[in-house]
Design a protein around this motif. Structure first.
Motif, short mmCIF file in Angstrom:
data_model
loop_
_atom_site.label_atom_id
_atom_site.label_comp_id
_atom_site.label_asym_id
_atom_site.label_seq_id
_atom_site.Cartn_x
_atom_site.Cartn_y
_atom_site.Cartn_z
N GLN A 38 9.91 -6.60 4.78
CA GLN A 38 8.65 -6.35 4.09
C GLN A 38 7.75 -7.57 4.27
OE1 GLN A 38 9.04 -5.19 0.02
NE2 GLN A 38 10.20 -3.34 0.46
N ILE A 39 6.44 -7.33 4.28
CA ILE A 39 5.49 -8.41 4.44
C ILE A 39 5.49 -9.28 3.19
CG2 ILE A 39 3.41 -7.33 3.49
CD1 ILE A 39 3.58 -9.21 6.82
N ASP A 40 5.36 -10.59 3.39
CA ASP A 40 5.33 -11.51 2.26
C ASP A 40 4.06 -11.27 1.45
OD1 ASP A 40 5.67 -13.53 0.49
OD2 ASP A 40 5.64 -15.16 1.95
N PRO A 41 4.16 -10.90 0.14
CA PRO A 41 2.94 -10.58 -0.62
C PRO A 41 2.05 -11.78 -0.86
CG PRO A 41 4.86 -10.61 -2.06
CD PRO A 41 5.38 -10.74 -0.67
N SER A 42 2.58 -13.00 -0.75
CA SER A 42 1.75 -14.18 -1.01
C SER A 42 0.93 -14.58 0.20
CB SER A 42 2.64 -15.35 -1.45
OG SER A 42 3.59 -15.64 -0.43
N THR A 43 1.57 -14.57 1.38
CA THR A 43 0.86 -15.00 2.59
C THR A 43 0.31 -13.86 3.43
OG1 THR A 43 2.93 -15.00 3.84
CG2 THR A 43 2.33 -17.05 2.72
N LYS A 44 0.92 -12.66 3.31
CA LYS A 44 0.53 -11.49 4.12
C LYS A 44 0.69 -11.76 5.62
CE LYS A 44 -0.83 -9.15 0.50
NZ LYS A 44 -0.07 -7.98 0.01
N LYS A 45 1.52 -12.73 5.97
CA LYS A 45 1.72 -13.07 7.38
C LYS A 45 3.19 -13.02 7.78
CE LYS A 45 -2.31 -16.14 7.62
NZ LYS A 45 -2.77 -17.51 7.90
N ASN A 46 4.05 -13.58 6.93
CA ASN A 46 5.46 -13.71 7.28
C ASN A 46 6.24 -12.49 6.81
OD1 ASN A 46 4.92 -16.31 8.24
ND2 ASN A 46 5.15 -17.17 6.19
N TRP A 47 7.35 -12.22 7.50
CA TRP A 47 8.24 -11.12 7.15
C TRP A 47 9.36 -11.63 6.26
CZ3 TRP A 47 6.80 -6.32 7.89
CH2 TRP A 47 5.91 -6.01 8.92
N VAL A 48 9.68 -10.86 5.22
CA VAL A 48 10.77 -11.18 4.30
C VAL A 48 11.85 -10.12 4.49
CG1 VAL A 48 11.46 -11.48 1.91
CG2 VAL A 48 9.19 -12.23 2.66
N PRO A 49 13.10 -10.50 4.81
CA PRO A 49 14.16 -9.48 5.00
C PRO A 49 14.50 -8.80 3.68
CG PRO A 49 15.07 -11.69 5.14
CD PRO A 49 13.60 -11.87 5.07
N ALA A 50 14.47 -7.45 3.70
CA ALA A 50 14.82 -6.68 2.51
C ALA A 50 16.29 -6.30 2.50
CB ALA A 50 13.96 -5.42 2.43
N SER A 51 16.98 -6.43 3.63
CA SER A 51 18.40 -6.11 3.70
C SER A 51 19.10 -7.22 4.48
CB SER A 51 18.62 -4.77 4.39
OG SER A 51 18.14 -4.81 5.72
N LYS A 52 20.33 -7.54 4.06
CA LYS A 52 21.09 -8.59 4.72
C LYS A 52 21.66 -8.12 6.05
CE LYS A 52 22.38 -10.83 0.39
NZ LYS A 52 23.51 -11.27 -0.47
N GLN A 53 21.83 -6.83 6.22
CA GLN A 53 22.38 -6.27 7.45
C GLN A 53 21.69 -4.95 7.74
OE1 GLN A 53 26.50 -5.71 6.70
NE2 GLN A 53 26.21 -4.39 4.93
N ALA A 54 22.06 -4.33 8.85
CA ALA A 54 21.48 -3.04 9.22
C ALA A 54 21.89 -1.98 8.21
CB ALA A 54 21.93 -2.64 10.62
N VAL A 55 20.90 -1.21 7.70
CA VAL A 55 21.14 -0.17 6.71
C VAL A 55 20.64 1.16 7.26
CG1 VAL A 55 20.99 -1.75 4.75
CG2 VAL A 55 18.92 -0.66 5.60
N THR A 56 20.99 2.22 6.55
CA THR A 56 20.59 3.57 6.96
C THR A 56 19.15 3.84 6.54
OG1 THR A 56 22.86 4.31 6.72
CG2 THR A 56 21.16 6.01 6.80
N VAL A 57 18.33 4.31 7.48
CA VAL A 57 16.94 4.69 7.21
C VAL A 57 16.79 6.15 7.60
CG1 VAL A 57 14.53 4.19 7.69
CG2 VAL A 57 16.19 2.32 7.72
N SER A 58 16.31 6.98 6.65
CA SER A 58 16.28 8.43 6.86
C SER A 58 14.91 9.00 6.53
CB SER A 58 17.34 9.12 5.99
OG SER A 58 18.62 8.62 6.26
N TYR A 59 14.56 10.07 7.28
CA TYR A 59 13.41 10.91 6.95
C TYR A 59 13.92 12.05 6.05
CZ TYR A 59 10.51 8.74 10.58
OH TYR A 59 9.79 7.87 11.33
#
Length: 414
Positions: free
Chosen positions: A75-96
């Protein structure tokens, strides 16, 4: 529907994290106001979202997964709007997920007991590939930008294609819902025009209770539609007030920006004059620098010449020293020459004596060789004589052996 440059507005497609931060800060020119039709459509979509939320809370929806993959979530860093912040420590399942009740699509990802992605797909969203294995999309409702890192480019391509398909399906669903709302609003207007005649008929033919008993389910449906439209109208009026205040704030900011622009234009003229003066001074300094560079070049050439001459002088001095050393050695050798001559004479005398001795020894060797040859001849003669003697001796020994045997036989006979 036009886009707004506020924090809660829609996010332009295909923007990076840095551009997103600049876009959310509200930097830009004047923003046009939304039309009344856009406000009404937005209010109706808010009503439909509220109704969908109530249905979801009641347990009436049934979402089904239509596509599943694995990726690292950011997710984008809400303070800087430039850097990426990892939301998961490893690969997770992403589904539609597809909700058949609300005819909507969502991207959902869960890491353990934590929901890290819950993004409802709208026709205005765009999935952007920023690299071979990374893609992102902006969610204005969640006020953030999601990023996904895939293990391969093929998985990223499949996810992007599925995003485009779901986006088109969401657009079709939105168009159909708008058509339904328009048809329901037309029906409500027609029912509103027919209301006086029905009231007159009720007053003539019977009471209100009789009318309710004879009206049937059509009037109940129209009443519910009227209630929905009233709620939507109230919601749109509140949204209009909110947008009016927002427009007022935007006008004030535009006014401030215009004054700042005028001040900047005045300062630009002042800086232009200073720039022209600095440019003239810079030209003069460049001319002086060119003259100094020419002088420096001449000085450098003279320094190179002096350095070459000094190197040549040092070489000549070293050669002179070498020659002096050679001369000293020759002088020392010249002093040693008489001694060498006397030694050479003595050596020559010794050589002559050695030659005489060598001649005598050669003569002795020759005599010894003749004697050796004579001795060899004598030895061969002696060997032949000895062999003959041995042969004669062997014959005599054989005769004696025969004689002994004869004597032994005679002794036996006697």
């Amino acid at each position: 529907m036009q886009r707004r440059q506020s924090t809660g507005g829609e996010i332009p497609a295909g923007r990076s994290g840095e551009e997103l931060g600049m876009w959310r800060s509200g930097v830009g020119g004047p923003v046009p106001a939304r039309s009344a039709a856009g406000c009404a459509a937005s209010s109706l979509s808010d009503v439909s979202r509220a109704a969908s939320a109530r249905a979801l809370a009641a347990g009436g929806t049934r979402e089904q997964p239509i596509f599943t993959t694995r990726a690292h979530v950011f997710q984008i860093d809400p303070s800087t709007k430039k850097n990426w912040v990892p939301a998961s420590k490893q690969a997770v399942t992403v589904s539609y997920f597809y909700d058949s009740t609300r005819n909507s699509y969502r991207i959902i990802s869960v890491d353990g007991a934590k929901v890290i992605i819950n993004s409802t797909i709208t026709p205005n969203m765009t999935f952007t590939k920023t690299s071979q294995k990374f893609g992102q999309w902006a969610d204005s409702r969640a006020n953030t930008v999601f990023g996904l890192g895939f293990p391969s480019e093929q998985q990223l391509t499949k996810f992007a294609e599925k995003f485009q398909e779901v986006k088109e399906a969401a657009k079709l669903a939105r168009d159909r819902s708008q058509e339904k709302i328009e048809t329901s609003s037309n029906h409500s207007q027609e029912s509103g025009r027919e209301t006086p005649s029905s009231t007159r008929a009720s007053s003539v033919n019977g009471t209100d209770d009789e009318k309710a008993s004879h009206g049937g389910p059509a009037e109940a449906h129209l009443k519910s539609e009227n209630d929905k439209l009233k709620f939507a109208l109230a919601q749109s009026s509140s949204n209009v007030k909110k947008w009016e205040t927002e427009m007022q704030s935007l006008r004030e900011s535009n006014a401030r920006l215009s004054t700042a622009l005028q001040e900047s234009a005045a300062s630009i003229e002042h800086w232009k004059k200073q720039f022209s003066a600095c440019k003239e001074e810079n030209d003069q300094l460049r001319g002086k620098i060119e003259e100094l560079e020419e002088q420096c070049n001449e000085i450098n050439k003279e320094k190179e010449r002096n350095a070459q001459l000094s190197r040549r002088l040092q070489e000549l001095e070293t050669e002179l020293q070498d020659k002096e050393l050679e001369l000293e050695e020759l002088r020392k050798q010249g002093e040693i020459i008489p001694e060498l001559m006397s030694e050479c004479e003595s050596v020559s005398e010794q050589l002559q004596a050695a030659e005489k001795k060598n001649k005598d020894l050669e003569e002795k060797v020759r005599t010894l060789r003749t004697e050796v040859e004579e001795n060899k001849h004598r030895q061969t003669n002696l060997k032949t004589e000895l062999k003959n003697f041995l042969d004669v001796l062997d014959g005599k020994i054989d005769e004696l052996h025969d004689f002994r045997q004869g004597l032994s036989k005679l002794g036996v006979d006697n």
